[in-house]
Scaffold this motif. Structure first.
Motif, PDB file in Angstrom:
ATOM      1  N   GLY A 242       0.198  -0.857   0.057  1.00 46.94           N
ATOM      2  CA  GLY A 242      -0.148   0.196   0.206  1.00 46.94           C
ATOM      3  C   GLY A 242       0.987   1.398  -0.424  1.00 46.94           C
ATOM      4  N   LYS A 245       3.786   1.518  -4.676  1.00 45.78           N
ATOM      5  CA  LYS A 245       4.439   0.811  -6.078  1.00 45.78           C
ATOM      6  C   LYS A 245       3.831   1.029  -7.085  1.00 45.78           C
ATOM      7  CE  LYS A 245       5.014  -2.783  -3.348  1.00 45.78           C
ATOM      8  NZ  LYS A 245       4.639  -2.476  -2.491  1.00 45.78           N
ATOM      9  N   THR A 246       2.681  -0.256  -6.927  1.00 44.16           N
ATOM     10  CA  THR A 246       2.052  -0.460  -8.233  1.00 44.16           C
ATOM     11  C   THR A 246       1.964   0.974  -9.186  1.00 44.16           C
ATOM     12  OG1 THR A 246       1.359  -2.339  -7.232  1.00 44.16           O
ATOM     13  CG2 THR A 246       0.609  -1.577  -9.465  1.00 44.16           C
ATOM     14  N   GLU A 268       1.294 -10.891  -9.231  1.00 39.29           N
ATOM     15  CA  GLU A 268       0.555  -9.477  -8.783  1.00 39.29           C
ATOM     16  C   GLU A 268      -0.764  -9.274  -9.315  1.00 39.29           C
ATOM     17  OE1 GLU A 268       1.657  -6.899  -5.928  1.00 39.29           O
ATOM     18  OE2 GLU A 268       3.246  -7.904  -5.770  1.00 39.29           O
ATOM     19  N   ARG A 269      -2.018  -8.597  -8.592  1.00 37.90           N
ATOM     20  CA  ARG A 269      -3.352  -8.259  -9.299  1.00 37.90           C
ATOM     21  C   ARG A 269      -3.563  -9.143 -10.554  1.00 37.90           C
ATOM     22  NH1 ARG A 269      -1.533  -4.983  -4.780  1.00 37.90           N
ATOM     23  NH2 ARG A 269      -2.527  -5.222  -2.858  1.00 37.90           N
ATOM     24  N   GLU A 272      -5.843  -5.397 -11.283  1.00 37.73           N
ATOM     25  CA  GLU A 272      -4.491  -4.619 -11.212  1.00 37.73           C
ATOM     26  C   GLU A 272      -4.179  -4.161 -13.257  1.00 37.73           C
ATOM     27  OE1 GLU A 272      -2.098  -3.407  -6.880  1.00 37.73           O
ATOM     28  OE2 GLU A 272      -1.396  -4.654  -9.067  1.00 37.73           O
ATOM     29  N   TYR A 430       1.535  11.606  -2.454  1.00 36.62           N
ATOM     30  CA  TYR A 430       2.017  10.529  -3.137  1.00 36.62           C
ATOM     31  C   TYR A 430       2.374  11.088  -4.483  1.00 36.62           C
ATOM     32  CZ  TYR A 430      -1.170   6.909  -1.104  1.00 36.62           C
ATOM     33  OH  TYR A 430      -2.391   6.514  -0.398  1.00 36.62           O
ATOM     34  N   SER A 504      -0.407  13.769  -6.956  1.00 31.33           N
ATOM     35  CA  SER A 504      -1.622  12.943  -7.118  1.00 31.33           C
ATOM     36  C   SER A 504      -1.687  12.735  -8.401  1.00 31.33           C
ATOM     37  CB  SER A 504      -2.779  13.293  -7.348  1.00 31.33           C
ATOM     38  OG  SER A 504      -4.034  12.102  -6.931  1.00 31.33           O
ATOM     39  N   ALA A 505      -1.756  11.087  -8.814  1.00 30.06           N
ATOM     40  CA  ALA A 505      -1.828   9.657 -10.256  1.00 30.06           C
ATOM     41  C   ALA A 505      -3.255  10.234 -10.145  1.00 30.06           C
ATOM     42  CB  ALA A 505      -1.520   8.731 -10.049  1.00 30.06           C
ATOM     43  N   LEU A 506      -4.173  10.337  -9.859  1.00 34.74           N
ATOM     44  CA  LEU A 506      -5.520  10.727 -10.108  1.00 34.74           C
ATOM     45  C   LEU A 506      -5.738  11.952 -11.070  1.00 34.74           C
ATOM     46  CD1 LEU A 506      -6.989   9.346  -6.382  1.00 34.74           C
ATOM     47  CD2 LEU A 506      -6.072   7.325  -8.560  1.00 34.74           C
TER      48      LEU A 506
ATOM     49  N   GLY B 322      -1.903  -8.269   3.270  1.00 32.47           N
ATOM     50  CA  GLY B 322      -2.475  -6.792   2.837  1.00 32.47           C
ATOM     51  C   GLY B 322      -1.444  -6.520   1.362  1.00 32.47           C
TER      52      GLY B 322
HETATM   53  N1  LIG Z   1       1.074   8.531  -6.375  1.00 35.51           N
HETATM   54  C1  LIG Z   1      -0.416   8.791  -6.093  1.00 35.51           C
HETATM   55  N2  LIG Z   1      -1.633   9.210  -6.091  1.00 35.51           N
HETATM   56  C2  LIG Z   1      -2.447   9.120  -6.082  1.00 35.51           C
HETATM   57  N3  LIG Z   1      -3.176   7.830  -4.848  1.00 35.51           N
HETATM   58  C3  LIG Z   1      -1.510   7.727  -4.640  1.00 35.51           C
HETATM   59  C4  LIG Z   1      -0.302   7.541  -5.178  1.00 35.51           C
HETATM   60  N4  LIG Z   1       0.375   5.966  -5.250  1.00 35.51           N
HETATM   61  C5  LIG Z   1      -0.707   5.338  -4.113  1.00 35.51           C
HETATM   62  N5  LIG Z   1      -2.037   5.870  -3.832  1.00 35.51           N
HETATM   63  C6  LIG Z   1      -2.808   5.197  -2.976  1.00 35.51           C
HETATM   64  O1  LIG Z   1      -1.865   4.342  -2.225  1.00 35.51           O
HETATM   65  C7  LIG Z   1      -2.343   3.033  -2.736  1.00 35.51           C
HETATM   66  C8  LIG Z   1      -1.856   2.350  -2.308  1.00 35.51           C
HETATM   67  O2  LIG Z   1      -0.779   2.047  -3.453  1.00 35.51           O
HETATM   68  P1  LIG Z   1      -0.156   0.405  -4.887  1.00 35.51           P
HETATM   69  O3  LIG Z   1      -1.188  -0.444  -4.918  1.00 35.51           O
HETATM   70  O4  LIG Z   1       0.522   1.749  -6.537  1.00 35.51           O
HETATM   71  O5  LIG Z   1       0.468   0.302  -3.150  1.00 35.51           O
HETATM   72  P2  LIG Z   1       1.804  -0.808  -3.587  1.00 35.51           P
HETATM   73  O6  LIG Z   1       3.016  -0.602  -2.817  1.00 35.51           O
HETATM   74  O7  LIG Z   1       1.595  -1.516  -5.044  1.00 35.51           O
HETATM   75  O8  LIG Z   1       1.653  -1.619  -2.657  1.00 35.51           O
HETATM   76  P3  LIG Z   1       1.404  -3.935  -3.407  1.00 35.51           P
HETATM   77  O9  LIG Z   1       2.345  -3.871  -2.336  1.00 35.51           O
HETATM   78  O10 LIG Z   1       0.131  -4.008  -2.318  1.00 35.51           O
HETATM   79  O11 LIG Z   1       0.496  -3.884  -4.149  1.00 35.51           O
HETATM   80  C9  LIG Z   1      -3.869   3.028  -3.886  1.00 35.51           C
HETATM   81  O12 LIG Z   1      -4.750   2.409  -3.923  1.00 35.51           O
HETATM   82  C10 LIG Z   1      -3.771   4.895  -4.095  1.00 35.51           C
HETATM   83  O13 LIG Z   1      -5.063   5.100  -3.003  1.00 35.51           O
END
Ligand SMILES: Nc1ncnc2c1ncn2[C@@H]1O[C@H](COP(=O)(O)OP(=O)(O)OP(=O)(O)O)[C@@H](O)[C@H]1O
Ligand SMILES: [Mg+2]
Lengths: 579, 457
Positions: A242, A245-246, A268-269, A272, A430, A504-506, B322
Motif C-alpha cells: 500500500g 509501488k504499483t 500481482e493482482r 490491477e 504520494y 496525485s496519480a488521480l 495486505g
Molecule cells: N501517486 C499516487 N497518487 C494518488 N494515490 C496514490 C498514489 N500512489 C498510491 N496511491 C494510493 O495508494 C494506494 C496503494 O497504492 P499501490 O497499489 O501502488 O501500492 P503498492 O505499493 O503497489 O501495494 P502492494 O504491495 O500491496 O501491491 C492506491 O490504491 C492509491 O489509493
C-alpha cells in the motif's frame, strides 16, 4: 504450429520429432517434477510432461535424473507418466504481435485464450495475422548482422524492424501483406521470417555498451528532479504494501518517454492488470498520436497463475525489451514485483531440498539478481544503432523490513533506488518516495547533461534535508523555540513537499508533469522560500510570514504552466504584506 | 470417468501429523482426491501433497487421530476434489466440508467443480466499478467496498470483528440486483459461530446465503478446504447464475495456522515465523478468485477477516494479506465505539472506481477525502493539546477537535443491528463536516457545499 504442440510453449520447435527422447516422471511435488531416464538432456531444456504435455524446464541434472520446474498446474501428473525432451531451451516467440498485446509468463497470448486458464485447453496461436511488410534492403546486397531487412507497421506502433542474421541477401519479399511466419528474405542462404524465437535466459548480443548518459524522463517530479534515471539504468522500488509501488510504476509505464514499455505483472493482482490494460488502451500517446497500448507489451502472470511462469516472466520481459533495443529503440521493463519472482525461486529450491541461504532463499539469489539487472544498458547494437533497456523493479519486503535479503541484494546491483516510505503513504503524501532513503547513482553524471537541473536538485535536496533535521528538533523542543531562519526553513520544507513533490496519480492535470513545468514549479517555490528567508533576516516577525496565504503556489501544479510565474509573483507580493 | 473399481491400497508406511504416507501405489497423480477408510468403517478424505515413485503423501482433512497403519485402506479418485455447485447451497448451513448441519439432505448441485478452480484469464476481467453497500456508515462512506474487490478486515483479539463481518453479511446488498452471501467460518468457537448463524438467520431463510462452519474443535486440516469450498460455490453463483456474491472468510489467521501445521509435518523449510514460504501464493490463490468478468452480470467480492497476533501488522498473516488485498479496514482498540474502524488506517483501493457520481453520491469522493483530511488535522491538534492543554489551542483547532468527536458519535458509532441507508450515511456525514467553518472545507466544490453544508444555528 503443429497440432501436437497444444501446450503452445514458445521455444518448442514447430514440429515434434517422433524420436524426441523421453524419460519417466518419478516424483511430483507441486511445480517440482523429477524425471528419470533423461540422459543427454541439457540444462534449461524444455520438457513436456504427462498426457497434457505440460511444459517444464530442466533446472538440475544428475546423470539421467532431471529436476524440472513445471509451468502449469501439475494436478493429475503421476510417476510413470512420460516426459519428452523438446531439444530446445525455454524461448519466447518475438514478433510484431507483441506491441499492444497481453501475454502470460511464457509469452503466450492471453487475448483470445479461455475465460479460465485450464492447462489442458489449447491456446490460440499468435501467428495468424497479416502484416504490411516493406523491404529496406536490396537483393544482392551484403548486409551485416542486426541490420534492418525490412519493416512491419501496425497502427501507431513504432515500426517493427526485421533484422538480418548477416550475409548476402539472395531474395527479398516485395512490399505487401505477409504473415509473421512467412519468409520475407533469404540471407546467407537462410530463410528469415518476421517473427523469431529467442532463448530467454541468455542476453541477446550487442556490439558495445555506451557510457554517456541520457535521462529517461518519467513525468514524476520527485524522480525527474531529485532521483533521475538514465536510459539503460536500473531502479529498485522497495516499499511495504500500500505504499504506492504499483501506482508509481503504472505512472511511469504511461508517461515515460521510452519508445517501448514492457510491463511485467509478476505475481500481482488480476484487477490491477485489467485496469492497466484498459487505461493504456484508452489513453492517447502524446508522442505518436496513437494509443499508449500500441507501444506497450503487457506480461500478466498474476499471483494465482502458475508460480513457475512467474519465475520465467521477468526473463521473457527483458528478452522482449532487448529485442526492441536491437531495433534501435529505448525500451523500459517494469517488473511488479521482483520479490514474487525471488519467492518462486525459493519455492522451487525448497521443494527440491536445496540447502537454503538467508530466509530460505536459494544461495544463487544474489547472482540471479545481478545477472537479471545486468541485462539493462544503453548499447550500440550489432546493426550499429543505439538502443537501451532500462529496468525498474518493485520489491515487496515482508513486513516492510528493508533489511530482508531480496531488498538488500537488489540494492547492490541497481543504479537507483526509490524507497517508498510508509509514513509518507500514511499521510497520503504520494508518491511516497523518501528523499532521504533513496539514491540515484547516475544523478551526478546526468548533471553534466543539464547543469541548471543539477543546481536546482542541489538546492531542493539541501532544503529538504534542513527541514527534516529541524522537524526532528522541533518535535523535541517545540517549533516555537526555534530561531526565525529555522522556522522559515521548516515552512520551506512544507511548501516544497506539498507544492512540488506531492503529485496525485488521480489528478487529470497533474498525473504527468513535463520537465519544463517541473523546473518552473521548483524555481517558483525556491524563489518564494528565498524571499521569506530574506524577510526573516530583515526582522519581519516569522509568525506573520507563516500566516501568509501560499495556496496559489501550492495549487500551481494543477494550473497551466504559463500561469506559474504569475502565481509566484502573487505569493511574493503576499509575502511583502507580512512586513 | 474411471470405469473400473479404484484400487485400494493398504500399505500405510507412516503416519505423521495430518499426513498419511502410502507405499506401493501406482499412477497416483499429484493433488488427487483420496478416501481413507478405517477399520471401523469410518471414512476420511484427503489430498495428495506429493507423489514419489510408489509413495503418496496424503493430507487428511479430518486429521489422523485414531488411524492405525494396519487396517487402514486408501483409495484414490483419479482426479482432483470436486464439489457440487449450484443454487442448492443457498439457505443451507453446513460444516467446513459442506456436510449439512441444518438437518437437511446433502447439498446436491446442478454441476460439480474442482475446489481449486482455475485462474481467471486477466484479459477477461472487467475492472470493478460499482459498490456493494454494507449499511455500515464507516465502510460505505470512507472505505467503500466495490463489487469484484478483495478488502481485508484487520483486527485484534477481543475486538468485535466477527460481529462486524456478520452484520455486513446480513445487511449488504447491491441495490436490487441478485445478491448472495457465502460465509465461511474458519476455526470459530461455538459461541461465535452461533452468533454468526443468528445474525444470518433471516438471510438464510430468504435463500440469499450459505453458511459453512468449521469450528474451533473441528479437524484443523479441514480449514484448508473450507475457504476453497466457499469460493467454488461463489464462483458458480456469480459466473454461471450471474449473481453478485460476497464471500466472507473469517478467521484467516486460523486458516494460515492450519497450513503451517501441514507444512511443518512435511518438514518443509519455513519462512517467516515458521509459516511456509508459499503462504503468499496460497493466500493469493484464494483472494484472487474475486472479480468481475467482461460480459457477465455477476461478481465475486471477498472480505477476508483476520486477527493480527499481538496486534502486529507486520506479522506474516496480515502482511501477506495486505500485499494481496485491495485495501484494508483496520479495527482498533483506540476507537472507543462499535464498529471500532480506524478511518485513518483504513483504505479501500478500489473506492475511486466504485463510488461517486452515478454510483453512490456525486460528492462522495470529495466528502470522504475532506473527512479524512480533517480527521488527520484533528489528530495533530489532539497531540498538541496533550502538550499544551486544549485551552491553549486556537479556535479553528478546537473546531477540528469538535468535528472529530462528532465523527465518532454521529457517523462512526452504530448499533450492531442497525442498517444505515446511503441517504442516512450521507446525511450524517454532512452533519459531521458542518461542524467545521465552511471555509475550511476546501476539498468540496461550492455547489456540493451549497447543497449539503448546514450553517450552524
Ligand atoms: N501517486 C499516487 N497518487 C494518488 N494515490 C496514490 C498514489 N500512489 C498510491 N496511491 C494510493 O495508494 C494506494 C496503494 O497504492 P499501490 O497499489 O501502488 O501500492 P503498492 O505499493 O503497489 O501495494 P502492494 O504491495 O500491496 O501491491 C492506491 O490504491 C492509491 O489509493
Ligand atoms: Mg502493488
Amino acid at each position: 504450429m503443429g497440432a501436437v504442440n497444444t501446450s503452445g510453449a514458445p521455444g518448442a520447435p514447430d514440429t515434434v520429432s517422433a524420436s524426441g527422447a523421453a524419460g519417466t516422471v518419478s516424483r511430483v511435488n507441486g511445480p517440482l517434477v523429477e524425471v528419470d531416464g533423461l540422459a543427454g538432456a541439457a540444462m534449461f531444456e524444455l520438457v513436456e510432461l504427462g498426457p497434457h504435455r505440460l511444459s517444464g524446464e530442466v533446472v538440475s541434472l544428475r546423470g539421467a535424473h532431471a529436476t524440472v520446474q513445471a509451468y502449469e498446474y501439475t494436478g493429475g501428473l503421476a510417476p510413470g507418466h512420460r516426459a519428452e525432451r523438446r531439444g530446445a531451451p525455454l524461448s519466447a516467440l518475438l514478433g510484431p504481435h507483441l506491441l499492444g498485446g497481453v501475454f502470460d509468463g511464457l509469452l503466450r497470448p492471453l487475448d483470445g485464450a479461455g475465460l479460465w486458464l485450464d492447462p489442458a485447453a489449447p491456446r490460440p496461436s499468435p501467428t495468424d495475422r497479416a502484416w504490411e511488410f516493406a523491404p529496406l534492403a536490396e537483393q544482392g546486397a551484403v548486409i551485416g548482422r542486426g541490420t534492418a531487412l525490412g519493416a512491419v507497421r501496425s497502427g501507431a506502433s513504432p515500426p517493427y524492424l526485421v533484422l538480418s542474421p548477416g550475409g548476402e541477401v539472395s531474395a527479398i519479399r516485395r512490399a505487401g501483406p505477409c504473415r509473421a511466419a512467412d519468409p520475407v528474405a533469404v540471407v546467407g542462404g537462410a530463410e528469415v521470417t518476421v517473427e523469431r524465437r529467442r532463448p530467454v535466459r541468455r542476453p541477446l548480443p550487442y556490439a558495445a555498451r555506451l557510457d554517456e548518459m541520457t535521462p529517461l524522463t518519467t513525468g514524476q517530479r520527485v524522480i525527474d528532479l531529485l532521483l533521475p534515471v538514465s536510459l539503460g539504468g536500473t531502479v529498485a522500488v522497495p516499499g511495504g504494501f500500500g505504499t504506492g509501488k504499483t501506482v508509481l510504476l503504472q505512472q511511469i509505464a504511461k508517461w515515460c518517454d521510452a519508445d517501448v514499455v514492457v510491463y511485467v505483472g509478476c505475481g500481482e493482482r488480476g484487477n490491477e492488470m485489467a485496469d492497466v490494460v484498459a487505461e493504456l488502451a484508452g489513453m492517447p500517446d502524446p508522442r505518436t498520436g496513437g494509443r499508449l497500448a500500441d507501444r506497450t507489451v503487457v506480461i500478466a502472470n498474476t499471483s494465482n497463475m502458475p508460480m513457475m511462469a512467474r519465475e520465467s516472466s521477468v526473463y521473457t520481459g527483458v528478452t522482449v525489451a532487448e529485442h526492441f533495443r536491437d531495433m534501435g529503440y529505448d525500451a523500459v521493463v517494469i517488473a511488479d514485483s521482483t520479490s514474487r519472482w525471488a519467492e518462486a525461486r525459493r519455492e522451487l529450491g525448497s521443494r527440491s531440498g536445496a540447502l537454503p541461504a538467508e530466509e530460505g532463499y536459494p544461495a544463487d539469489l544474489a547472482s540471479a539478481l545481478a545477472a537479471f539487472y545486468e541485462r539493462a544498458g544503453r548499447v550500440t547494437t550489432l546493426g550499429g544503432r543505439t538502443g537501451s533497456v532500462t529496468i525498474v523493479g518493485a520489491v515487496s519486503p515482508p513486513g516492510g523490513d528493508l533489511t530482508e535479503p531480496v531488498t538488500t541484494l537488489t540494492q547492490r546491483f541497481v543504479r537507483s533506488q526509490w524507497t517508498l516510505d510508509r509514513d509518507l503513504a500514511y499521510a497520503r503524501h504520494y508518491p511516497a518516495v523518501s528523499w532521504s532513503g533513496s539514491f540515484a547513482r547516475d544523478a551526478d553524471a546526468l548533471a553534466g547533461v543539464t547543469p541548471e537541473g543539477a543546481a536546482r536538485r542541489a538546492r531542493v535536496t539541501a532544503l529538504l534535508a534542513e527541514a527534516d533535521r529541524l522537524t526532528a528538533l522541533a518535535e523535541l523542543v517545540g517549533a516555537g523555540t526555534l530561531p526565525p531562519h529555522e522556522r522559515v526553513a521548516l515552512l520551506g520544507g512544507r511548501l516544497v513537499r506539498e507544492g512540488l513533490l506531492q503529485q496525485s496519480a488521480l489528478s487529470p492535470t497533474d498525473a504527468h508533469c513535463g520537465p519544463a513545468r517541473t523546473a518552473a514549479l521548483a524555481d517558483a517555490l525556491l524563489a518564494v522560500v528565498e524571499r521569506a528567508q530574506a524577510l526573516a533576516r530583515q526582522g519581519v516577525p516569522v509568525a506573520s510570514i507563516e500566516d501568509r496565504d501560499f495556496s496559489p503556489l501550492l495549487r500551481a501544479k494543477d494550473a497551466p504552466e504559463e500561469e506559474i510565474p504569475a502565481r509566484r509573483d502573487a505569493v511574493l507580493r503576499e509575502l511583502e504584506a507580512a512586513r | 470417468m474411471t470405469v473400473w473399481a479404484p484400487v485400494e491400497y493398504t500399505g500405510v508406511a507412516e503416519l505423521r501429523g495430518p499426513l498419511v504416507l502410502v507405499r506401493g501405489v501406482r499412477g497416483v497423480g499429484w493433488d488427487e482426491y483420496a478416501t481413507i477408510e478405517l477399520e471401523s468403517g469410518e471414512r476420511r478424505h484427503g489430498l495428495v501433497l506429493e507423489t514419489d515413485r510408489d509413495l503418496a503423501v496424503v493430507q487428511v482433512f479430518e486429521g489422523t487421530a485414531g488411524l492405525r497403519a494396519e487396517g487402514t485402506r486408501v483409495t484414490f479418485a483419479g482426479g482432483p476434489l470436486r464439489v457440487p455447485v449450484g443454487a442448492g447451497w443457498l439457505g443451507r448451513v453446513c460444516d467446513g466440508r459442506g456436510r449439512p448441519l441444518d438437518g437437511g439432505p446433502p447439498v446436491l448441485g446442478a454441476a460439480d467443480a474442482a475446489v481449486n478452480g482455475f485462474p481467471l484469464n486477466p484479459t477477461r476481467r472487467e475492472p470493478p466499478s460499482e459498490p456493494v453497500l454494507t449499511g455500515i456508515s464507516a465502510v460505505d462512506a470512507l472505505t467503500t467496498l466495490v463489487r469484484g474487490q478483495k478488502l481485508a478486515v484487520f483486527s485484534s483479539g477481543g475486538l468485535p470483528h466477527l460481529e462486524l463481518a456478520a452484520q455486513i453479511a446480513a445487511q449488504a446488498d447491491t441495490g436490487g440486483t441478485a445478491f448472495a452471501v457465502v460465509f465461511a467460518a474458519i476455526g470459530l468457537t461455538h459461541a461465535d459461530a452461533a452468533s454468526v448463524r443468528d445474525t444470518l438467520e433471516e438471510r438464510l431463510a430468504a435463500g440469499e446465503s450459505a453458511l459453512l462452519l468449521n469450528l474451533a474443535d473441528d479437524p484443523v486440516i479441514e480449514r484448508v478446504l473450507t475457504p476453497r469450498l466457499a469460493l467454488t460455490v461463489a464462483e458458480y453463483l456469480a459466473f454461471e447464475l450471474e449473481r453478485h456474491v460476497l464471500v466472507v472468510l473469517a478467521d484467516m489467521t486460523s486458516y494460515c495456522e492450519a497450513l503451517r501445521e501441514v507444512s511443518s509435518a512435511r518438514g518443509e523449510i519455513p519462512a517467516r515465523r515458521a509459516y511456509p514460504g508459499y503462504l503468499y501464493s496460497d493466500l493469493a490463490s484464494l483472494y484472487e478468485r474475486c472479480g468481475r468478468v467482461t460480459g457477465l452480470a455477476g461478481s465475486v467480492t471477498v472480505l477476508p477477516v483476520l486477527t493480527m497476533p499481538a496486534g502486529d501488522i507486520t506479522h506474516p498473516v496480515p502482511d501477506l494479506t495486505g500485499y494481496i488485498t485491495e485495501g484494508q479496514i483496520l479495527l482498533s482498540r483506540d476507537v472507543p465505539v462499535y464498529p471500532h474502524v480506524d478511518p485513518l488506517s483504513s483504505l479501500s483501493r478500489m473506492m475511486r472506481a466504485g463510488a461517486g457520481p452515478g454510483r453512490t453520491r456525486p460528492e462522495h469522493l470529495d466528502l470522504a477525502a475532506q473527512i479524512l483530511a480533517a480527521l488527520a488535522r484533528a489528530r495533530q491538534a489532539a497531540e498538541l493539546a496533550e502538550l499544551v492543554g486544549e485551552s491553549a489551542l486556537g479556535a479553528v483547532d478546537r473546531r477540528y477537535l469538535a468535528m472529530a468527536e462528532a465523527f465518532t458519535n454521529v457517523l462512526l458509532a452504530q448499533r450492531r443491528d442497525e442498517a444505515r441507508s446511503l441517504d442516512e450515511t450521507f446525511e450524517r456525514a454532512w452533519r459531521v463536516v458542518s461542524v467545521l467553518p465552511r471555509r475550511e472545507l476546501s476539498m468540496l466544490s461550492p455547489a456540493a457545499l451549497d447543497a449539503g453544508y448546514r450553517e450552524r444555528t
